[in-house]
Design a protein around this motif. Structure first.
Motif, PDB file in Angstrom:
ATOM      1  N   MET A   1     -51.580 -76.343 -31.422  1.00  0.00           N
ATOM      2  CA  MET A   1     -52.200 -77.353 -30.555  1.00  0.00           C
ATOM      3  C   MET A   1     -51.571 -77.298 -29.170  1.00  0.00           C
ATOM      4  SD  MET A   1     -52.132 -81.504 -30.865  1.00  0.00           S
ATOM      5  CE  MET A   1     -50.508 -81.575 -30.132  1.00  0.00           C
ATOM      6  N   ALA A   2     -52.399 -77.467 -28.149  1.00  0.00           N
ATOM      7  CA  ALA A   2     -51.900 -77.538 -26.781  1.00  0.00           C
ATOM      8  C   ALA A   2     -52.668 -78.614 -26.034  1.00  0.00           C
ATOM      9  CB  ALA A   2     -52.051 -76.191 -26.078  1.00  0.00           C
ATOM     10  N   ASN A   3     -51.955 -79.333 -25.176  1.00  0.00           N
ATOM     11  CA  ASN A   3     -52.576 -80.353 -24.347  1.00  0.00           C
ATOM     12  C   ASN A   3     -52.940 -79.772 -22.986  1.00  0.00           C
ATOM     13  OD1 ASN A   3     -52.120 -82.930 -25.999  1.00  0.00           O
ATOM     14  ND2 ASN A   3     -50.053 -82.072 -25.902  1.00  0.00           N
ATOM     15  N   ILE A   4     -54.122 -80.141 -22.498  1.00  0.00           N
ATOM     16  CA  ILE A   4     -54.515 -79.781 -21.138  1.00  0.00           C
ATOM     17  C   ILE A   4     -54.843 -81.082 -20.414  1.00  0.00           C
ATOM     18  CG2 ILE A   4     -56.075 -78.476 -19.650  1.00  0.00           C
ATOM     19  CD1 ILE A   4     -56.609 -76.588 -21.943  1.00  0.00           C
ATOM     20  N   ARG A 131     -61.878 -69.391 -19.791  1.00  0.00           N
ATOM     21  CA  ARG A 131     -60.759 -68.465 -19.654  1.00  0.00           C
ATOM     22  C   ARG A 131     -59.425 -69.196 -19.815  1.00  0.00           C
ATOM     23  NH1 ARG A 131     -62.622 -66.198 -15.381  1.00  0.00           N
ATOM     24  NH2 ARG A 131     -61.495 -67.428 -13.834  1.00  0.00           N
ATOM     25  N   LEU A 132     -59.344 -70.402 -19.239  1.00  0.00           N
ATOM     26  CA  LEU A 132     -58.119 -71.191 -19.355  1.00  0.00           C
ATOM     27  C   LEU A 132     -57.850 -71.577 -20.802  1.00  0.00           C
ATOM     28  CD1 LEU A 132     -55.788 -72.767 -17.965  1.00  0.00           C
ATOM     29  CD2 LEU A 132     -57.348 -74.707 -17.808  1.00  0.00           C
ATOM     30  N   VAL A 133     -58.868 -72.074 -21.489  1.00  0.00           N
ATOM     31  CA  VAL A 133     -58.698 -72.494 -22.881  1.00  0.00           C
ATOM     32  C   VAL A 133     -58.277 -71.316 -23.754  1.00  0.00           C
ATOM     33  CG1 VAL A 133     -59.925 -73.337 -24.928  1.00  0.00           C
ATOM     34  CG2 VAL A 133     -60.271 -74.452 -22.712  1.00  0.00           C
ATOM     35  N   LYS A 134     -58.906 -70.179 -23.538  1.00  0.00           N
ATOM     36  CA  LYS A 134     -58.593 -68.994 -24.334  1.00  0.00           C
ATOM     37  C   LYS A 134     -57.135 -68.580 -24.186  1.00  0.00           C
ATOM     38  CE  LYS A 134     -60.028 -64.178 -24.997  1.00  0.00           C
ATOM     39  NZ  LYS A 134     -60.958 -63.105 -24.543  1.00  0.00           N
ATOM     40  N   THR A 182     -56.520 -78.754 -27.209  1.00  0.00           N
ATOM     41  CA  THR A 182     -57.166 -77.544 -27.689  1.00  0.00           C
ATOM     42  C   THR A 182     -56.407 -76.949 -28.867  1.00  0.00           C
ATOM     43  OG1 THR A 182     -57.916 -75.318 -27.073  1.00  0.00           O
ATOM     44  CG2 THR A 182     -55.930 -76.131 -25.991  1.00  0.00           C
ATOM     45  N   LEU A 183     -57.147 -76.329 -29.775  1.00  0.00           N
ATOM     46  CA  LEU A 183     -56.563 -75.670 -30.944  1.00  0.00           C
ATOM     47  C   LEU A 183     -56.887 -74.188 -30.846  1.00  0.00           C
ATOM     48  CD1 LEU A 183     -57.636 -78.244 -33.687  1.00  0.00           C
ATOM     49  CD2 LEU A 183     -55.362 -77.975 -32.675  1.00  0.00           C
ATOM     50  N   PRO A 184     -56.013 -73.393 -30.249  1.00  0.00           N
ATOM     51  CA  PRO A 184     -56.286 -71.966 -30.047  1.00  0.00           C
ATOM     52  C   PRO A 184     -56.620 -71.217 -31.328  1.00  0.00           C
ATOM     53  CG  PRO A 184     -54.349 -72.657 -28.789  1.00  0.00           C
ATOM     54  CD  PRO A 184     -54.701 -73.795 -29.699  1.00  0.00           C
ATOM     55  N   LYS A 185     -56.041 -71.622 -32.455  1.00  0.00           N
ATOM     56  CA  LYS A 185     -56.283 -70.929 -33.711  1.00  0.00           C
ATOM     57  C   LYS A 185     -57.707 -71.121 -34.215  1.00  0.00           C
ATOM     58  CE  LYS A 185     -51.506 -70.996 -35.393  1.00  0.00           C
ATOM     59  NZ  LYS A 185     -50.599 -71.424 -36.490  1.00  0.00           N
ATOM     60  N   PHE A 186     -58.386 -72.138 -33.704  1.00  0.00           N
ATOM     61  CA  PHE A 186     -59.744 -72.438 -34.147  1.00  0.00           C
ATOM     62  C   PHE A 186     -60.745 -72.138 -33.034  1.00  0.00           C
ATOM     63  CE2 PHE A 186     -56.976 -74.924 -36.840  1.00  0.00           C
ATOM     64  CZ  PHE A 186     -57.519 -74.724 -38.105  1.00  0.00           C
TER      65      PHE A 186
END
Length: 208
Positions: A1-4, A131-134, A182-186
């Motif tokens: 999980m990451a916060n933006i 692109r940022l989320v990825k 955001t959940l990069p793994k998903f």
């Protein structure tokens, strides 16, 4: 999980006008207060910013205060280009005032003279956002503009980005913070945690 954290720049020093690509500044004292409040209330390790000075100056202050922060300037997170009306004081618009009224009523159907169309602006902003989320695996502060934040929210929530109400009625105040997770793994799944909060209304270090 990451916060933006999507932060809109502070109130600019210019007279009332449409400020898109016009590089108008924010008062130095306001920038300092915003930097202090951001430090006190948010936790992040990366700063991404629009190159326009009203955003990039705050980003630079934050990096100067904390040398461990990384900084990335992304031109595609600039505000919409309002063409011939960009930066022109409202009181000096004259007959162009009718053009602005038509744009406000239906931005998709009434583009401004020599300005960016809403569809081009939307595509640009969402291209940069995806692109940022990825590439986000750490808590990140994005310092950008009201229009950019609105199209990101429209994309995330599958709202009609062509609707004038999105730009007229969704309040994104100067200096406010919109929190996404955001959940990069998903495959970059994004959740909206809050929209347009004042820094004074945020509990300290909400990223912890």
């Amino acid at each position: 999980m990451a916060n933006i954290y999507l932060m809109r720049h502070g109130k600019v020093s210019g007279v009332p006008a449409l400020y898109g690509h016009t590089d108008v500044s924010v008062d130095r004292h306001i920038q300092c207060v915003l930097a202090e409040n951001v430090e006190a209330k948010l936790s992040f390790s990366r700063v991404v910013t629009s190159p326009l000075i009203r955003c990039s100056e705050l980003a630079q202050q934050l990096v100067e205060r904390n040398s461990e922060l990384s900084l990335h300037v992304e031109p595609e997170f600039m505000e919409m280009n309002f063409g011939e009306l960009d930066g022109v004081p409202f009181e000096e618009l004259g007959q162009l005032g009718d053009t602005l009224d038509a744009f406000s009523r239906s931005p998709i159907d009434s583009p401004l003279p020599n300005g960016e169309t809403l569809s081009v602006f939307y595509d640009r902003g969402i291209r940069a956002w995806q692109r940022l989320v990825k590439n986000t695996h750490e808590d990140t502060l994005l310092i950008t503009h009201g229009g950019v934040i609105r199209v990101i929210l429209a994309h995330t929530l599958k709202m009609n980005w062509k609707a004038p109400e999105l730009y007229q009625r969704l309040q994104i105040a100067n200096g406010s913070v919109t929190h996404l997770e955001t959940l990069p793994k998903f495959d970059g799944w994004v959740t909206v945690k809050s929209i347009g909060l004042s820094l004074t209304d945020i509990a300290p270090n909400i990223g912890d």
